[in-house]
Design an enzyme around this catalytic site. Structure first.
Site, PDB file in Angstrom:
ATOM      1  N   GLU A 166       0.618  -1.121   0.325  1.00 52.87           N
ATOM      2  CA  GLU A 166       0.091   0.186  -0.017  1.00 52.87           C
ATOM      3  C   GLU A 166       1.137   1.599  -0.282  1.00 52.87           C
ATOM      4  O   GLU A 166       1.065   2.173   1.209  1.00 52.87           O
ATOM      5  CB  GLU A 166      -0.930  -0.004   1.058  1.00 52.87           C
ATOM      6  CG  GLU A 166      -1.906  -0.978   1.303  1.00 52.87           C
ATOM      7  CD  GLU A 166      -2.845  -0.915   2.106  1.00 52.87           C
ATOM      8  OE1 GLU A 166      -4.488  -1.552   2.104  1.00 52.87           O
ATOM      9  OE2 GLU A 166      -2.571  -0.610   3.091  1.00 52.87           O
ATOM     10  N   GLU A 273      -5.968  -6.682  -1.780  1.00 51.78           N
ATOM     11  CA  GLU A 273      -6.544  -7.422  -0.819  1.00 51.78           C
ATOM     12  C   GLU A 273      -8.311  -6.768  -0.832  1.00 51.78           C
ATOM     13  O   GLU A 273      -7.902  -5.804  -1.259  1.00 51.78           O
ATOM     14  CB  GLU A 273      -6.029  -6.027   0.569  1.00 51.78           C
ATOM     15  CG  GLU A 273      -5.081  -6.480   0.890  1.00 51.78           C
ATOM     16  CD  GLU A 273      -4.435  -5.612   2.077  1.00 51.78           C
ATOM     17  OE1 GLU A 273      -4.877  -4.470   2.189  1.00 51.78           O
ATOM     18  OE2 GLU A 273      -2.951  -5.427   1.966  1.00 51.78           O
TER      19      GLU A 273
END
Length: 374
Positions: A166, A273
């Site tokens: 991320e 995710e």
């Protein structure tokens, strides 16, 4: 003689048709669609003898069960020097061997940190702090190469590698930070990413590994990948997180953004995710990430059937991305259930048990059946 040439001509035609047929058939082979899950908690959960059951309450082996269900990609995070040893290289190497024994694909998530890395926290490993820019570039290259060399030596190279987790705001702050006062620091971020990729390409002599860059938001990621365009980074996959409690709940917006990303940057898309609740209840004293109805998507109730319907929508949406660019998904922490004494673990309990793919009795939920979908 005339008969001979006729037969020769006929043989050439048949051979030509056979060759064309072989080529056409190979072109019709469908690319793999990844139905994955992140099992990074398993090394910890197994220390506490956490058990899981099938839908009828029968005891199962987790990896055996989920791969039999159709899971074909297992994601593991890697921390550089974790204080308690969890998710370190030894853990990853051991579990990678188990993944390979089940013929599943392996996705390696380099955090390039000693602990969690996300858009708000990208702390370099302690061993790398106070380095110069030149030293940190050497460090990420040598570390990446060493990890992959060890994995290659045991025949468990990943199929997909994430360069950071991320990384909306960059990584290895402040060396590769691209947020706030470092908004003009994209070149340093790109150099660090390229050094990591260079290490991967040198180890991957079979050209079999795909490189993924990971952003935490479907709806806000276009800017990030636009900024990277001028640096000609050698990556293959746009990895995205989609958690409706933090992002848009408009399903049309999600689908539209995925299509724009795929067609604009001509990269494959992996929702690396994802998760959805089967309940708004609790199974321990730890607060959960989702606990109220307004955090969910109106079309999908926080029930076992609603969770399954969400997963079915997700797969349909990914498979609808133009040019087969939607290559799959990875469910985050389907196994992070609540269990006795887990307040002693690094997680301090589970904030996730109502988003697992196992219920509060650790029985498999209906959403796992979507892994069997073609």
């Amino acid at each position: 003689m005339k008969h001979f040439y006729s037969m020769l001509f006929f043989a050439i035609i048949i051979y030509s048709c056979s060759e064309n047929s072989t080529t056409d058939n190979s072109e019709l082979v469908s690319p793999i669609f990844y139905k994955g899950m992140d099992l990074s908690f398993q090394s910890e959960l197994e220390d506490y003898n956490v058990t899981y059951n099938d839908q009828n309450g029968n005891l199962i082996g987790l990896l055996d069960f989920v791969t039999a269900k159709g899971a074909n990609l297992i994601r593991l995070k890697l921390w550089h020097t974790p204080q308690n040893g969890e998710n370190g290289l030894n853990d990853v190497k051991a579990y990678a061997q188990r993944i390979k024994s089940y013929n599943a694909n392996f996705l390696l998530d380099f955090h390039y940190s000693d602990f969690w890395a996300d858009p708000g926290t990208q702390t370099p490993p302690v061993a790398w702090q106070n380095m110069t820019n030149e030293e940190i570039r050497v460090a990420i290259y040598e570390y990446t190469k060493d990890v992959l060399t060890q994995l290659k030596n045991q025949n468990t190279l990943p199929k997909i590698i994430q360069i950071g987790n991320e990384t909306d705001s960059g990584f290895l702050w402040n060396y590769g930070k691209v947020w706030d006062e470092f908004s003009n620091n994209w070149s340093n971020y790109a150099i660090l990413v390229k050094e990591a990729i260079r290490a991967v390409r040198e180890i991957d002599t079979e050209d079999d590994i795909k490189i993924m860059l990971h952003h935490s938001s479907v709806e806000n990621s276009i800017f990030f990948f636009e900024e990277l365009e001028s640096f000609t980074i050698d990556y293959d996959i746009i990895g995205l997180s989609y958690y409706p409690q933090f992002q848009t709940k408009d399903l049309n917006v999600v689908a539209n953004k995925l299509n724009i990303l795929a067609t604009t940057f001509e990269k494959d898309i992996l929702l690396v995710e994802v998760a959805y609740p089967f309940s708004l209840g609790f199974d321990d004293s730890q607060g959960n990430f989702i606990g109220s109805l307004d955090q969910t998507i109106p079309e999908f109730s926080p029930t076992p059937q609603g969770q399954k319907a969400y997963m079915e929508w997700l797969i349909t949406t990914l498979k609808s991305i133009p040019n087969n660019r939607g290559i799959g998904f990875c469910y985050w922490a389907p196994d992070w259930v609540a269990f006795p004494n887990n307040s002693n673990s690094i997680s301090g309990g589970s904030a996730w048990e109502n988003q697992c793919l196992f219920d509060f009795n650790h029985n498999a939920l209906p959403a796992l059946d979507v892994y069997n979908l073609n």
